[in-house]
Design an enzyme around this catalytic site. Structure first.
Site, PDB file in Angstrom:
ATOM      1  N   HIS A 396       0.631  -1.158  -0.154  1.00 40.67           N
ATOM      2  CA  HIS A 396      -0.102  -0.415  -0.098  1.00 40.67           C
ATOM      3  C   HIS A 396       0.904   0.768   0.226  1.00 40.67           C
ATOM      4  O   HIS A 396       0.709   2.089  -0.794  1.00 40.67           O
ATOM      5  CB  HIS A 396      -0.747   0.084   0.809  1.00 40.67           C
ATOM      6  CG  HIS A 396      -1.259   1.021   1.392  1.00 40.67           C
ATOM      7  ND1 HIS A 396      -3.403   1.115   1.633  1.00 40.67           N
ATOM      8  CD2 HIS A 396      -1.658   2.475   2.091  1.00 40.67           C
ATOM      9  CE1 HIS A 396      -3.894   2.926   1.267  1.00 40.67           C
ATOM     10  NE2 HIS A 396      -2.154   2.903   2.099  1.00 40.67           N
ATOM     11  N   GLU A 397       1.595   1.403   0.571  1.00 36.68           N
ATOM     12  CA  GLU A 397       3.094   2.045   0.719  1.00 36.68           C
ATOM     13  C   GLU A 397       3.274   2.947  -0.769  1.00 36.68           C
ATOM     14  O   GLU A 397       4.091   3.585  -0.624  1.00 36.68           O
ATOM     15  CB  GLU A 397       4.072   2.473   2.484  1.00 36.68           C
ATOM     16  CG  GLU A 397       3.164   2.118   3.641  1.00 36.68           C
ATOM     17  CD  GLU A 397       1.837   3.228   3.493  1.00 36.68           C
ATOM     18  OE1 GLU A 397       1.612   3.717   3.306  1.00 36.68           O
ATOM     19  OE2 GLU A 397       0.877   2.645   4.346  1.00 36.68           O
ATOM     20  N   HIS A 400       1.787   4.165  -3.217  1.00 34.58           N
ATOM     21  CA  HIS A 400       1.770   5.299  -2.761  1.00 34.58           C
ATOM     22  C   HIS A 400       2.185   6.078  -4.026  1.00 34.58           C
ATOM     23  O   HIS A 400       2.439   7.474  -4.120  1.00 34.58           O
ATOM     24  CB  HIS A 400       1.410   6.547  -1.229  1.00 34.58           C
ATOM     25  CG  HIS A 400      -0.035   6.094  -0.293  1.00 34.58           C
ATOM     26  ND1 HIS A 400      -0.202   6.849  -1.351  1.00 34.58           N
ATOM     27  CD2 HIS A 400      -0.014   5.100   0.204  1.00 34.58           C
ATOM     28  CE1 HIS A 400      -1.720   6.671  -0.641  1.00 34.58           C
ATOM     29  NE2 HIS A 400      -1.723   5.255   0.083  1.00 34.58           N
TER      30      HIS A 400
END
Ligand SMILES: [Zn+2]
Length: 510
Positions: A396-397, A400
């Site tokens: 997820h990071e 980003h």
């Protein structure tokens, strides 16, 4: 020629047209609500419990230190909580000095901002909060002339530091550029906002200090005066002065480390403080303030380089070997996302740091992702379910770095644009890398079920205007993370793989 073949041929133009229309619609929608390209933004909330954001109390408002002749303008007028668009930052040079190794919890800052005047105005409005300004000077960049008739006002209502002439007139003319220098000081915080500190005990049971940052969504203003809104992207050159026993990392690679010049010691003819060094980093691409980050520590790291991107896992020395799985996953994930999106990771390095205290599960600062320690550095025999959740969080990071960092929303109204894409791609890339775990089944339980269960949330539209700091923080909720991820997943399936990837790729490139 059979009838079936004729029917297929007849349908083809319509099918192609519809696909092109889908790409066009997707790209137009995304462009409309995002800021060009080249920056990032976002907090990493706990993807498992995004609702916790809505209950987090933001830092309390405290005046910037101001001289007695500076009044609180909020008593006279109520300004908008959005910055005016009359001036725009081009480049920040941020220099912060911390002496926490001596148990001094005050930091000092020197912030220089090059500012472009886009519309003639009588003021320059910045954000600043809980810091004490000690000096403000300003040069007109073309002539190098110092502006002598300036003062500043602090407006508590919007956490605004307003630079303006003593006598009210339009001192800043459209087309001019200025260099604003602000000297200030502040306190390192104990909560996980702004610049904060934590400790751990080393092998000899000695206390070791760690300094880290958390700026999303509105806490950069706790660390330095700035245009603390995601659309005000600028380049950052960051210098950190710290103990020579510690090392500093930031969004970019280190450009140089040199002995610290101590201005006070210079008065005695001894300008070099032998216990301090200044680490300066390469200048960032244009980026939002909330993605600026640094960590000062004695952490050790393991690293791997692939396709010209160095990735490092930083931990305290006692956890030195616990980041190997995370490092391997990070290298594979960056490569997978580059291939899937057709857009290279834009920086030369990506660091992952395990912190004892971190706001949320992790935070996707550009080039420097911070994690809660046990989400990144784990023993080899850690629980498999926990391992998978941590992989999804890390991915997820990493997602980003494109969704939010490279392309950012104009305002927090579109927080879902970052969180929805990062959540969906966190699952998607994990599924592509580890198909044996059937992660998309987990998505249905973990994201979709909660996203459409009204027991978990207060219902609101995905695109939802917010303005004050508390409301901004509250947008990092199940709607932005999980419902948006479900909608994006629906786009993916409705548009088909080729159209979806084409649209997303254009969105990231524009
Ligand atoms: Zn996120």
């Amino acid at each position: 020629m059979s009838e079936t073949i004729i029917r297929k041929c007849a349908l083809k133009p319509c099918f192609l047209y519809r696909n092109k229309l889908h790409v066009l619609l997707l790209v137009l929608v995304l462009f409309h609500i995002s800021v060009g390209n080249a920056t990032e933004r976002d907090i990493v909330v706990d993807p498992e419990n995004p609702r916790s954001f809505t209950t987090t109390t933001p830092p309390t408002s405290v005046d910037v230190g101001a001289a007695t002749n500076h009044t609180d303008a909020a008593k006279k007028i109520t300004r908008s909580l959005r910055l005016p668009n009359t001036t725009f930052p081009l480049h920040y040079h941020l220099h912060i000095t911390t002496r926490i190794h001596r148990e001094i919890f005050e930091f000092t800052g020197n912030m220089t901002i090059d500012i472009d005047i886009r519309e003639t105005t009588n003021e320059i409005v910045l954000h600043a909060k809980n810091i004490t300004v000690t000096a403000v000077t300003m040069l007109e960049l073309h002539t190098n002339e110092k502006l002598l008739d300036l003062t500043y006002t602090y407006e508590k209502h919007g956490s605004y530091l307003i630079i303006h002439p003593i006598e009210n007139y339009a001192a800043f003319e459209e087309g001019q550029r200025y260099r604003l220098e602000i000297l200030y000081k502040g306190l390192l915080r104990e909560d996980s906002f702004g610049i904060y500190w934590m400790t751990y005990s080393d092998d000899k049971n000695a206390t070791v200090y760690v300094t880290a940052t958390q700026f999303e969504p509105t806490s950069a203003r706790l660390a330095f005066p700035c245009y603390d809104e995601p659309s005000f992207k600028a380049n950052f050159t960051i210098s950190l002065t710290h103990s020579n026993k510690y090392t500093a990392i930031s969004n970019m690679m280190v450009r140089q480390t040199e002995p610290s010049i101590d201005a006070n010691a210079a008065l005695d003819g001894n300008s070099v403080d032998a216990t301090m060094v200044t680490t300066t980093f390469h200048t960032t691409p244009p980026m939002s303030t909330y993605l600026v980050a640094f960590v000062i520590s004695n952490f050790v790291y393991i690293s791997e380089e692939y396709r010209g991107v160095q990735q490092r896992i930083f931990t305290s020395p006692r956890l030195a070997d616990r980041g190997r799985k995370a490092l391997k996953n990070a290298v594979r994930t960056v490569a997978m996302l580059e291939d899937f999106l057709g857009v290279d990771y834009p920086l030369a390095k990506l660091d992952h740091v395990a912190l004892k205290n971190n706001f949320g599960a992790a935070m996707e600062n550009w080039g420097l992702i911070t994690y809660k320690e046990d989400n990144l550095a784990k023993p080899d025999d850690a629980d498999m379910h926990k391992n998978l959740k941590d992989v999804i969080t890390q991915n997820h990071e990493i997602a980003h770095q494109w969704f939010g960092n490279l392309v950012s929303p104009q305002w927090w109204t579109y927080a879902w644009l970052n969180e929805g894409f990062a959540t969906y791609f966190g699952y998607l890339v994990t599924d592509l890398l580890y198909p044996e775990y059937k992660i998309m089944d987990f998505f249905l339980i973990d994201s979709a079920e909660r996203a459409y269960s009204y027991n978990y949330m207060t219902v609101r539209p995905m695109t939802y205007y917010v303005e004050n700091e508390t409301a901004i923080l509250s947008t990092f909720d199940i709607i932005s993370y999980h419902r948006a991820a479900c909608v994006i997943k629906m786009f993916h399936h409705a548009f088909n793989q080729k159209t979806f990837v084409h649209g997303i790729s254009q969105y990231l490139r524009k």
